[in-house]
Design an enzyme around this catalytic site. Sequence first.
Site, short mmCIF file in Angstrom:
data_model
loop_
_atom_site.label_atom_id
_atom_site.label_comp_id
_atom_site.label_asym_id
_atom_site.label_seq_id
_atom_site.Cartn_x
_atom_site.Cartn_y
_atom_site.Cartn_z
N LYS A 175 0.82 -1.22 0.00
CA LYS A 175 0.00 0.00 0.00
C LYS A 175 0.85 1.26 0.00
CE LYS A 175 -2.49 -0.64 3.74
NZ LYS A 175 -2.00 -1.94 4.22
N ARG A 220 -9.51 1.43 9.31
CA ARG A 220 -9.04 0.07 9.62
C ARG A 220 -10.16 -0.79 10.19
NH1 ARG A 220 -3.46 0.66 8.94
NH2 ARG A 220 -2.25 -0.90 10.01
N ARG A 235 10.69 -7.48 5.08
CA ARG A 235 10.74 -6.02 5.18
C ARG A 235 11.56 -5.54 6.38
NH1 ARG A 235 5.02 -2.87 5.28
NH2 ARG A 235 4.95 -3.60 7.42
N ARG A 239 10.80 -4.16 9.39
CA ARG A 239 10.50 -2.98 10.21
C ARG A 239 10.46 -3.42 11.67
NH1 ARG A 239 5.20 -0.16 8.18
NH2 ARG A 239 4.25 -1.10 10.02
N ARG A 278 -0.86 -8.94 13.66
CA ARG A 278 -1.38 -7.91 12.75
C ARG A 278 -2.27 -8.54 11.68
NH1 ARG A 278 3.46 -4.99 10.50
NH2 ARG A 278 2.00 -3.45 9.72
P1 AMP Z 1 0.77 0.66 9.03
O1 AMP Z 1 1.96 1.49 8.73
O2 AMP Z 1 -0.46 1.11 8.29
O3 AMP Z 1 1.03 -0.80 8.88
O4 AMP Z 1 0.41 0.90 10.58
C1 AMP Z 1 1.33 0.54 11.59
C2 AMP Z 1 0.60 0.46 12.92
O5 AMP Z 1 0.01 1.72 13.23
C3 AMP Z 1 -0.55 -0.54 12.95
O6 AMP Z 1 -0.12 -1.85 13.25
C4 AMP Z 1 -1.43 0.05 14.06
O7 AMP Z 1 -0.90 -0.25 15.33
C5 AMP Z 1 -1.26 1.54 13.83
N1 AMP Z 1 -2.29 2.08 12.91
C6 AMP Z 1 -2.10 2.60 11.67
N2 AMP Z 1 -3.26 3.00 11.13
C7 AMP Z 1 -4.21 2.74 12.05
C8 AMP Z 1 -5.62 2.92 12.10
N3 AMP Z 1 -6.29 3.44 11.07
N4 AMP Z 1 -6.27 2.53 13.24
C9 AMP Z 1 -5.62 2.00 14.28
N5 AMP Z 1 -4.30 1.79 14.29
C10 AMP Z 1 -3.59 2.15 13.20
#
Ligand code: AMP
Length: 188
Positions: free
Chosen positions: A14, A89, A125, A127, A138
């Site tokens: 994404k 989400r 990846r 991270r 996740r």
């Molecule tokens: P991402 O970079 O989108 O994979 O997000 C990394 C982490 O940030 C996720 O595992 C969540 O803990 C938090 N996070 C990101 N976006 C959201 C969201 N819309 N709602 C809740 N937690 C989020």
Amino acid sequence: MTRLVLLGPPGAGKGTQAVRICEARGLQHLSTGELLRAAVEAGTELGVEARVFMDAGNLVPDQLVSDLVAERLRALGDDSGFLLDGFPRNVGQAASLAEQPRGALDCVLYLRLEREEILQRLLARGRSDDTEAVINNRLDVYARETSPLVEHYEEQGLLKTIDGLGTMDEVASRIKDALRDCGAEASA
Ligand code: AMP
């Protein structure tokens, strides 16, 4: 003005595709994951609160994230388009987005990828929240909380499903076709 959501499991690409779409169309890229990581790094109140959820691969509470997005959308000019990456989400976040003055969407791009493929990509990846236990959590959270949005947006006639398997260029070209379908092509 184009208003898009990019939906899909963690590791589906994404972030990369979001940057390409936004550059090509002059859209603001709003990634809640990036905004939250920046808040953690800056040690803000939000960052301190969010960190424990992120480290475990859980969702940060809806209110915190929805407030963050609402603030960012307010800060955008009236005629700037945007692409939301990683938000909403869950169905609650989708409802809060729909209530925003700029929350009406043109199109939801759903980047589809099987769990097995996702696992391999995420492990590669590296991270800090990409350890195997956290990744598995996740993916469970995605299946439970986020995947119902596929049906949710399908019912609203907004969903465009894109096969996430293949090279970055292949996926980008599928996205371009999908955007043409949903009529968002010309408006940058
Ligand atoms: P991402 O970079 O989108 O994979 O997000 C990394 C982490 O940030 C996720 O595992 C969540 O803990 C938090 N996070 C990101 N976006 C959201 C969201 N819309 N709602 C809740 N937690 C989020």
